[in-house]
Design an enzyme around this catalytic site. Structure first.
Site, PDB file in Angstrom:
ATOM      1  N   SER A   1       0.816  -1.209   0.000  1.00  0.00           N
ATOM      2  CA  SER A   1       0.000   0.000   0.000  1.00  0.00           C
ATOM      3  C   SER A   1       0.851   1.261   0.000  1.00  0.00           C
ATOM      4  CB  SER A   1      -0.970   0.014   1.185  1.00  0.00           C
ATOM      5  OG  SER A   1      -0.480  -0.698   2.272  1.00  0.00           O
TER       6      SER A   1
ATOM      7  N   HIS B   1      -2.999  -2.843  -6.201  1.00  0.00           N
ATOM      8  CA  HIS B   1      -3.335  -2.455  -4.832  1.00  0.00           C
ATOM      9  C   HIS B   1      -4.839  -2.576  -4.601  1.00  0.00           C
ATOM     10  CE1 HIS B   1      -3.593   0.917  -1.617  1.00  0.00           C
ATOM     11  NE2 HIS B   1      -3.481  -0.254  -1.064  1.00  0.00           N
TER      12      HIS B   1
ATOM     13  N   GLU C   1      -6.194  -0.120  -7.516  1.00  0.00           N
ATOM     14  CA  GLU C   1      -5.153   0.743  -8.069  1.00  0.00           C
ATOM     15  C   GLU C   1      -4.123  -0.131  -8.769  1.00  0.00           C
ATOM     16  OE1 GLU C   1      -4.745   4.793  -5.399  1.00  0.00           O
ATOM     17  OE2 GLU C   1      -3.620   3.054  -4.739  1.00  0.00           O
TER      18      GLU C   1
ATOM     19  N   ASN D   1      -4.261   6.209  -0.833  1.00  0.00           N
ATOM     20  CA  ASN D   1      -3.751   6.416   0.523  1.00  0.00           C
ATOM     21  C   ASN D   1      -3.037   7.748   0.677  1.00  0.00           C
ATOM     22  OD1 ASN D   1      -4.799   4.054   1.467  1.00  0.00           O
ATOM     23  ND2 ASN D   1      -2.922   2.866   1.176  1.00  0.00           N
TER      24      ASN D   1
HETATM   25  P1  NAI Z   1      -1.535  -9.603   7.240  1.00  0.00           P
HETATM   26  O1  NAI Z   1      -0.622  -9.412   8.353  1.00  0.00           O
HETATM   27  O2  NAI Z   1      -2.979  -9.817   7.518  1.00  0.00           O
HETATM   28  O3  NAI Z   1      -1.074 -10.803   6.318  1.00  0.00           O
HETATM   29  C1  NAI Z   1       0.237 -11.020   5.865  1.00  0.00           C
HETATM   30  C2  NAI Z   1       0.420 -12.516   5.720  1.00  0.00           C
HETATM   31  O4  NAI Z   1       1.591 -12.762   4.980  1.00  0.00           O
HETATM   32  C3  NAI Z   1       0.546 -13.259   7.043  1.00  0.00           C
HETATM   33  O5  NAI Z   1      -0.448 -14.249   7.120  1.00  0.00           O
HETATM   34  C4  NAI Z   1       1.955 -13.867   6.974  1.00  0.00           C
HETATM   35  O6  NAI Z   1       2.019 -15.131   7.593  1.00  0.00           O
HETATM   36  C5  NAI Z   1       2.166 -13.942   5.482  1.00  0.00           C
HETATM   37  N1  NAI Z   1       3.561 -14.007   5.093  1.00  0.00           N
HETATM   38  C6  NAI Z   1       4.618 -13.318   5.559  1.00  0.00           C
HETATM   39  N2  NAI Z   1       5.741 -13.685   4.920  1.00  0.00           N
HETATM   40  C7  NAI Z   1       5.385 -14.600   4.000  1.00  0.00           C
HETATM   41  C8  NAI Z   1       6.107 -15.368   3.032  1.00  0.00           C
HETATM   42  N3  NAI Z   1       7.400 -15.220   2.888  1.00  0.00           N
HETATM   43  N4  NAI Z   1       5.417 -16.246   2.284  1.00  0.00           N
HETATM   44  C9  NAI Z   1       4.099 -16.376   2.452  1.00  0.00           C
HETATM   45  N5  NAI Z   1       3.373 -15.687   3.334  1.00  0.00           N
HETATM   46  C10 NAI Z   1       4.014 -14.816   4.107  1.00  0.00           C
HETATM   47  O7  NAI Z   1      -1.335  -8.320   6.307  1.00  0.00           O
HETATM   48  P2  NAI Z   1      -2.350  -7.677   5.272  1.00  0.00           P
HETATM   49  O8  NAI Z   1      -3.132  -6.633   5.975  1.00  0.00           O
HETATM   50  O9  NAI Z   1      -3.036  -8.729   4.523  1.00  0.00           O
HETATM   51  O10 NAI Z   1      -1.341  -6.897   4.314  1.00  0.00           O
HETATM   52  C11 NAI Z   1      -0.648  -7.555   3.256  1.00  0.00           C
HETATM   53  C12 NAI Z   1      -0.194  -6.504   2.272  1.00  0.00           C
HETATM   54  O11 NAI Z   1      -1.306  -5.815   1.762  1.00  0.00           O
HETATM   55  C13 NAI Z   1       0.708  -5.432   2.870  1.00  0.00           C
HETATM   56  O12 NAI Z   1       1.654  -5.068   1.901  1.00  0.00           O
HETATM   57  C14 NAI Z   1      -0.246  -4.286   3.134  1.00  0.00           C
HETATM   58  O13 NAI Z   1       0.391  -3.036   3.141  1.00  0.00           O
HETATM   59  C15 NAI Z   1      -1.173  -4.421   1.956  1.00  0.00           C
HETATM   60  N6  NAI Z   1      -2.499  -3.844   2.135  1.00  0.00           N
HETATM   61  C16 NAI Z   1      -3.187  -3.954   3.326  1.00  0.00           C
HETATM   62  C17 NAI Z   1      -4.450  -3.407   3.455  1.00  0.00           C
HETATM   63  C18 NAI Z   1      -5.232  -3.544   4.722  1.00  0.00           C
HETATM   64  O14 NAI Z   1      -6.211  -2.815   4.898  1.00  0.00           O
HETATM   65  N7  NAI Z   1      -4.897  -4.446   5.630  1.00  0.00           N
HETATM   66  C19 NAI Z   1      -5.083  -2.693   2.329  1.00  0.00           C
HETATM   67  C20 NAI Z   1      -4.310  -2.702   1.106  1.00  0.00           C
HETATM   68  C21 NAI Z   1      -3.059  -3.232   1.048  1.00  0.00           C
END
Ligand code: NAI
Length: 690
Positions: free
Chosen positions: A414, A435, A447, A485
Site C-alpha cells: 500500500s 493495490h 489501483e 492512501n
Molecule cells: P496480514 O498481516 O494480515 O497478512 C500477511 C500474511 O503474509 C501473514 O499471514 C503472513 O504469515 C504472510 N507471510 C509473511 N511472509 C510470507 C512469506 N514469505 N510467504 C508467504 N506468506 C508470508 O497483512 P495484510 O493486511 O493482509 O497486508 C498484506 C499486504 O497488503 C501489505 O503489503 C499491506 O500493506 C497491503 N495492504 C493492506 C491493506 C489492509 O487494509 N490491511 C489494504 C491494502 C493493502
C-alpha cells in the site's frame, strides 16, 4: 427515413428495426425515425400489425446519457420521448415490442408504450435511472404501475435494479416469452393480435390499487430509500411519481413526473453520478497504451500471504473462476487464512448472496500450499505479505528464481516503492502494483501501480483483468501511498487534528457522515485497524520534517493497545456485535494529551470539520494531478469544482494562516483558482508516472 431506423414488411406485418449500435440508445434521429415508420405503416393498407425490434445485440438499452449533460448545459431540450410514445400508443394497428438483451430506462419506457411486449428468456428490463440520480422521464413511473402493479413499480423505479424476463412476465410487463427466433415469434404474435383493438397501457387502471392498499407500500418504500440510499433525492422522487400515477390522471401524472425529473436532472447529485458513470468508463483510456496493446493470458495465479488481504484477493480470483495457489509460511497461518475465507463465504451464503454450491465450487479453485512448488506454472503472482521492504524484496527475489519468464509479478503493497521491489528481480517490465482495498472481495477500486519499467502489455493485462475481477482498475503512478492512501493521509490527519483541538470524536464522524461519506474518518480508522497507519508512520518517521505539526492521537491510542475493532477499543469501544459506542475515556485521554502538547481547546463547527477534511483531500489531489501520478481528477476534485476553486483556494489560505505550511495551497489549485478554471478543465498529457 433516418438510417438509424428501418421499416420492412413480412406480408401483412410491418417490422421496425432500430440500428444504432452498440446499444441502440435513443440518440437524436432514433425517435424521429420511429415516428416516421409509424406514420408510414398507418397509411399502408396491407399492414395489419407491426413489430418493433432492436438490430444487433439488444433492444434499446436506454437513453443516450450524453444527452442529459447537454440538457443541463442548456444545449438541447427537445420535446423528449413523450410525444413519440403517445404516437406509438395511439397507433391504430397493434404494435408488438420484441425485446432481447436489455430494455432499460428509456428502452423500457418505449416498450411500455407499445400494445404488447414479447421477449427472449434471457432478456432483462429495468428503470435504472435512480443510479444516475434521476427518475424515468418518459412516463415510466406512470406506465409501469399500470402494467406491473404499484409495489413492483415502486421497487423497480426507486431501487433501479433490473429484472429478468421471467419475472417481468409474471409481473405483467411482458405478455409472452419467445423461445427460438425472436423476430419470427414476434411476427407470429403480431398476427394473433392483428385486427383486435390495440390495448393502451395509459388507459389501464386495474392494477393501480386502492389508497388504503397503496399507503403502506409507499411508506415502506420511503423508509427503505431513506435508509439504503441515504441522502439521495431521486429514489424519493421516483416514489412520489409512482404515487402520482395512483392518484391522478395519466396526463397529470406525466406532468408531475416531468417536474420531478427536471428537479433531479438539475441537481448536483445527478450531475455527480453521471460524472461517476462516465469516469468509470474513462479510466480504461490510458494515453500511451492504445486499446490494441496485446495482453497476456491470466488463466491461473498464485498469491503469497493468506492474511487479511491475501485471503480476500484469493476470493476475488476464485469468484472470477480463476484457479489460485495460496501460499503461506507455516501451517498455522495457512489454516487461519483458509478459515477466514470459509467464514467470509459462509456469511455471504447466510446473507443470500451466494448459494452453498457456488461456494463449494469457489473453494475448490483455491489450493493451499506451503512451498513455491507450482509457481513455475502460473501466469501471475500477487504478493500480499507483511508491509516491509526487506521482506518484499526477499519474496520477489524468490519469485524471480521460481517463476517462468513472462509471469506477471504483482505486489499489493500500500505504500512501498514498486521500483525498489522490482529491483530485487531480473525482470523489471513484469513487475507491477495491484493495490486492492480492504475488504478485497468487496471494494471495487483496484489501483494498478505503474513502475518506471513496467511494460505496456503488463499494464494492459492488469487493466483488463480488473474488469474480469469485477473491479474498477485505475492506473496510478508510483508515489508514496499511490493515489488513494496519499489523499487519505491528509484527510485523516485533519480528522485527528480536529479532535486534538477540541472537536468530539462523534462530532467529527457525524459531520462527514452527514456530508455523505459512507463512514466517518475515525470510525473508518477503527475498522481498518489504527495500527496499520501507526506501523507505516513508524517506517517513515525519519522522513518527517522537524517543527511540522504531526497528529499524535492515533499513535498514542495504539501505544495503549487500542487498535480499533480488532481489539474491541479504538476511537470507540465496541460491543459483541461490533457496534461502536462512544468512549468517554478517549475524550479524557485526548484532552490530557492536548494539554500536555499545549493545544488550546475550542468549539468547532460541523462546517469547519467538513471543510478541513474535504479540502485536505482536494489539496493533496491537486498535487497528485499536477505531478502526473493520476491521469484525471476523481470525486473530491469534482466536489471542489462544484464549490468553485476560488472559494476552496481562499479557505485553504485561511487554514494556511492558522495551521502553517501543511496547508500551503497546491500550485495547480492556486493557478486554476486565479484563472477562474476548474479541475475538469485541467488537461495535460500524462501517463500516470513521473
Ligand atoms: P496480514 O498481516 O494480515 O497478512 C500477511 C500474511 O503474509 C501473514 O499471514 C503472513 O504469515 C504472510 N507471510 C509473511 N511472509 C510470507 C512469506 N514469505 N510467504 C508467504 N506468506 C508470508 O497483512 P495484510 O493486511 O493482509 O497486508 C498484506 C499486504 O497488503 C501489505 O503489503 C499491506 O500493506 C497491503 N495492504 C493492506 C491493506 C489492509 O487494509 N490491511 C489494504 C491494502 C493493502
Amino acid at each position: 427515413m433516418s438510417d438509424l431506423v428501418q421499416l420492412t414488411k413480412d406480408n401483412d406485418v410491418a417490422i421496425i428495426t432500430i440500428n444504432n449500435p452498440p446499444v441502440n440508445a435513443l440518440s437524436p434521429g432514433v425517435p424521429e425515425g420511429i415516428a416516421e415508420a409509424i406514420e408510414q405503416l398507418q397509411k399502408d393498407g396491407d399492414i395489419q400489425a407491426a413489430v418493433l425490434i432492436g438490430g444487433g445485440r439488444t433492444f434499446v438499452a436506454g437513453a443516450d446519457i450524453k444527452e442529459f449533460g447537454k440538457m443541463t448545459a442548456g444545449k438541447s431540450r427537445g420535446p423528449g420521448l413523450l410525444p413519440l410514445l403517445l404516437k406509438i400508443e395511439d397507433c391504430r394497428k397493434p404494435l408488438v415490442m420484441a425485446i432481447h438483451g436489455t430494455a432499460f430506462g428509456g428502452g423500457l419506457e418505449l416498450a411500455m408504450a407499445g400494445h404488447y411486449r414479447v421477449a427472449v428468456p434471457n432478456a432483462q428490463v429495468g428503470q435504472p435511472e435512480v443510479k444516475l440520480g434521476l427518475i424515468p422521464g418518459a412516463a415510466g413511473t406512470q406506465r409501469l404501475p399500470r402494467l406491473a402493479g404499484v409495489a413492483k413499480a415502486v421497487e423497480m423505479c426507486a431501487e433501479g435494479n433490473p429484472i429478468k424476463a421471467q419475472d417481468a412476465l409474471q409481473a405483467g410487463i411482458l405478455d409472452r416469452l419467445i423461445d427460438g427466433d425472436l423476430l419470427s415469434g414476434a411476427v407470429a404474435f403480431a398476427r394473433e393480435v392483428a385486427g383486435k383493438p390495440a390495448p393502451k397501457t395509459c388507459e389501464r387502471k386495474d392494477k393501480l390499487g386502492a389508497p388504503e392498499q397503496n399507503a403502506p407500500i409507499f411508506a415502506a418504500a420511503r423508509e427503505a430509500a431513506r435508509k439504503k440510499q441515504r441522502g439521495m433525492m431521486a429514489p424519493l422522487a421516483a416514489i412520489d411519481a409512482v404515487e402520482a400515477a395512483t392518484k391522478l390522471s395519466f396526463e397529470e401524472g406525466c406532468q408531475i413526473e416531468q417536474k420531478l425529473f427536471l428537479e433531479c436532472l438539475f441537481s448536483d447529485q445527478s450531475r455527480a453520478l453521471i460524472h461517476v458513470f462516465f469516469g468509470e468508463r474513462e479510466v480504461a483510456r490510458i494515453p500511451d497504451i492504445p486499446k490494441e496493446t496485446s495482453v497476456l493470458p491470466v488463466n491461473n495465479v498464485a498469491i503469497v500471504g493468506a492474511g487479511t488481504m491475501g485471503g480476500g484477493i484469493a476470493m476475488v480470483f476464485a469468484n472470477a473462476g480463476i484457479p489460485v495457489l495460496l501460499k503461506e509460511v507455516d501451517r498455522a497461518a495457512l489454516d487461519r487464512g483458509l478459515a477466514n475465507i470459509q467464514k467470509n463465504y459462509a456469511n455471504s451464503v447466510k446473507r443470500g448472496r451466494f448459494t452453498q454450491q457456488y461456494i463449494d465450487e469457489r473453494l475448490k479453485l483455491i489450493e493451499p500450499t506451503l512451498s513455491f512448488d507450482g509457481f513455475s506454472g502460473v501466469d501471475m503472482v500477487v504478493e500480499a505479505v507483511f508491509e516491509g521492504m526487506a521482506l518484499k524484496k526477499e519474496v520477489f527475489a524468490e519469485l524471480d528464481r521460481v517463476c517462468r519468464p513472462g509471469t506477471i509479478l504483482a505486489t499489493n503493497t500500500s505504500t512501498l516503492s514498486i521500483d525498489e521491489i522490482a529491483s530485487a528481480t531480473s525482470r523489471l517490465p513484469s513487475v507491477i502494483g495491484t493495490h486492492f482495498f480492504s475488504p478485497a472481495n468487496v471494494m471495487r477500486l483496484l489501483e494498478i501501480v505503474r513502475g518506471q519499467a513496467t511494460s505496456k502489455e503488463v499494464i494492459a493485462t492488469c487493466m483488463q483483468l480488473s474488469k474480469r475481477l469485477g473491479k474498477i482498475g485505475v492506473l496510478v503512478g508510483n508515489c508514496t501511498g499511490f493515489v488513494g492512501n496519499r489523499m487519505f493521509g491528509p484527510y485523516r490527519r485533519e480528522a485527528q487534528f480536529l479532535v486534538e483541538e477540541g472537536a468530539g470524536v462523534e462530532a467529527v464522524d457525524k459531520a462527514l457522515y452527514d456530508f455523505g461519506m459512507a463512514m466517518g474518518p475515525l470510525a473508518t480508522g477503527d475498522l481498518a485497524g489504527l495500527d496499520v497507519g501507526w506501523r507505516i508512520r513508524k517506517e517513515y518517521r525519519h522522513l518527517q520534517k522537524p517543527g511540522i505539526r504531526q497528529p499524535f492521537a492515533e499513535d498514542k491510542l495504539c501505544e495503549l493497545g487500542r487498535y480499533g475493532q480488532k481489539t474491541g477499543v479504538g476511537w470507540y469501544k465496541y460491543d459483541e456485535q461490533r457496534r461502536a459506542l462512544p468512549d468517554p475515556e478517549v475524550t479524557q485521554l485526548v484532552r490530557k494529551w492536548a494539554a500536555e502538547a499545549g493545544i488550546p481547546q475550542r468549539q468547532i463547527s460541523a462546517e469547519e470539520i467538513v471543510d478541513r477534511c474535504l479540502y485536505a483531500l482536494v489539496n493533496e489531489g491537486a498535487r497528485i494531478l499536477e505531478e502526473g501520478y493520476a491521469l484525471r481528477g476523481g470525486g473530491p476534485m469534482w466536489y471542489a469544482d462544484t464549490v468553485g476553486l476560488k472559494t476552496v483556494y481562499e479557505r485553504i489560505r485561511e487554514f494556511e494562516k492558522r495551521h502553517d505550511e501543511i496547508w500551503a495551497p497546491a500550485p495547480l489549485l492556486k493557478q486554476l483558482a486565479e484563472q477562474g478554471r476548474a479541475f475538469a478543465e485541467f488537461n495535460k498529457p500524462r501517463t500516470a508516472t513521473a
